[in-house]
Motif scaffolding. Sequence first.
Motif, short mmCIF file in Angstrom:
data_model
loop_
_atom_site.label_atom_id
_atom_site.label_comp_id
_atom_site.label_asym_id
_atom_site.label_seq_id
_atom_site.Cartn_x
_atom_site.Cartn_y
_atom_site.Cartn_z
N LYS A 143 7.36 57.02 -17.87
CA LYS A 143 7.36 57.67 -16.57
C LYS A 143 8.42 57.02 -15.70
N ALA A 176 9.78 56.38 -12.03
CA ALA A 176 9.31 56.39 -10.64
C ALA A 176 10.50 56.15 -9.72
N SER A 202 11.24 53.70 -5.61
CA SER A 202 10.17 52.70 -5.66
C SER A 202 10.80 51.32 -5.77
N THR A 234 -0.52 43.55 -13.34
CA THR A 234 -0.52 44.60 -12.33
C THR A 234 0.67 44.41 -11.41
N HIS A 294 2.90 46.11 -7.99
CA HIS A 294 2.84 47.03 -6.85
C HIS A 294 4.26 47.40 -6.44
N THR A 295 4.48 48.70 -6.22
CA THR A 295 5.76 49.17 -5.73
C THR A 295 5.57 49.84 -4.38
N THR A 335 2.48 52.47 -4.91
CA THR A 335 1.26 52.48 -5.72
C THR A 335 1.17 51.22 -6.55
N TRP A 336 0.02 51.06 -7.25
CA TRP A 336 -0.18 49.97 -8.19
C TRP A 336 0.01 50.48 -9.61
N TRP A 337 0.60 49.63 -10.46
CA TRP A 337 0.83 49.96 -11.86
C TRP A 337 0.15 48.91 -12.72
N ARG A 338 -0.51 49.39 -13.77
CA ARG A 338 -1.26 48.48 -14.65
C ARG A 338 -0.72 48.59 -16.07
#
Length: 450
Positions: A32, A34, A37, A50, A52-53, A59-62
Amino acid sequence: MEAEEFSAPLHIAQHELTGALREAIVHERLIKVAADSRLDSVEQETSGVTAHTRGSNGTWWRGSYLVGCDGPRSTVRKLQDIRFPGRTAVERHAVAALRAELPWPGEALLHRLPPWRTSGPSVGEVTARPLAEDVWRLDWLLPPGKDLVTPDLLVARIRETLGGWSGGSTPAYELLDTGVHTVHHRLARRWRVGRVFLAGDAAHLLGALGTQGLDEGLRDADNLAWKLALAWHHGPHEALLDSYQTERRAVVAARLRAADQALPVLRSGGGLRAYVPGSARGHDALLTDGHLGRGPLGTPGTYADSPLAPPPAESQAPVATEPGAPVTDVRVTAEDGSFVPLRERLGRGVLLVVLIAPGTGVWERKHWVTAGIMPRLAAAVTALPHPAELLVAESYPGAAAHTVLLVRPDGHLVTALSGVRPADLYEAAEAALGGPAATEPAAEATAGRS
């Protein structure tokens, strides 16, 4: 590249590469993109990471792991508090990429103190490196300082350089890209912090002396990708993941040392070179070979002291490729009977086992796949601790008949064995994977201490 002094024309080559990458991933459901960001925080736990952008859709990405490929000013590197020491502004170059038919295909060109120069700041050296599809990259070494190099001046320099090489008349050419950049030599202290890794310019800056950053960045990706895939699919392999930093940082550090040692000699106009016959030519060849990916400054690195190297075995056989070095791209017969270059079978996350069997190329695979040592070797390959593909080559440099090569997914030779030795082959494969996989509780405890 840094310190751009002008922006026109646009960096076409970079845009083409970006476009090709976007096109390649458009149908990959696991990728994906983004846009708009910016990373601002990273948090690690024993089971994942984790990030964060912030931006229009912050959002948060895991994920299981995070790889920082975010360039010389890497945010990932800064968030992990990793030092990035080295030398700043080692050299300064004007650069142009153009398409032209020059009479030296496949050769790197070098001209010191070109007599045809008539415009702009003095130039002590001009090099030209052939790329694909009749594209050439020209580099002009600029003197120390901040002399402005305008687009018009660089176009004039292109014309006089091509004219000088062609006996006075400038051949037809298509200008693709221009720029001015400053060369830096830097190396990150660490390339791994727990589940966070660095790669490319975020981990190293190599300059332009036979040490192209793009090449080494791609080798970072080759080295790390299969290790992350194995750890994700088959459980944590801490020794395997640690080997990324051990192998790649050692290779890049050695290349930086070689460049730093060679630069004063290559750039000096007098001293020893003025008195030793032939020394100038030798140093010029060192530079041009480096630009072509050959010699001490250009040959891809070898993981000679890799922690993934198997213990010595009595069945080990000599071949022209040293263990840890990239394998030669010979023609092999694949499992479906097709003839393919060996390198086409790399990058799929599996080990490669190559049997050297002279004469097989003239027979259909069905006639020899069940004959001789093939059934026993096929059984040994099936029993390996990781998926592997069995290939057959008629020859390999320095290898005797019935030599068996074990090759990593990134194309580096693990070992060469004389004949079918299932126990030795298994032991070498296990070592190449970082040893036996750790039990889950032990692996999590190790990851927590990283």
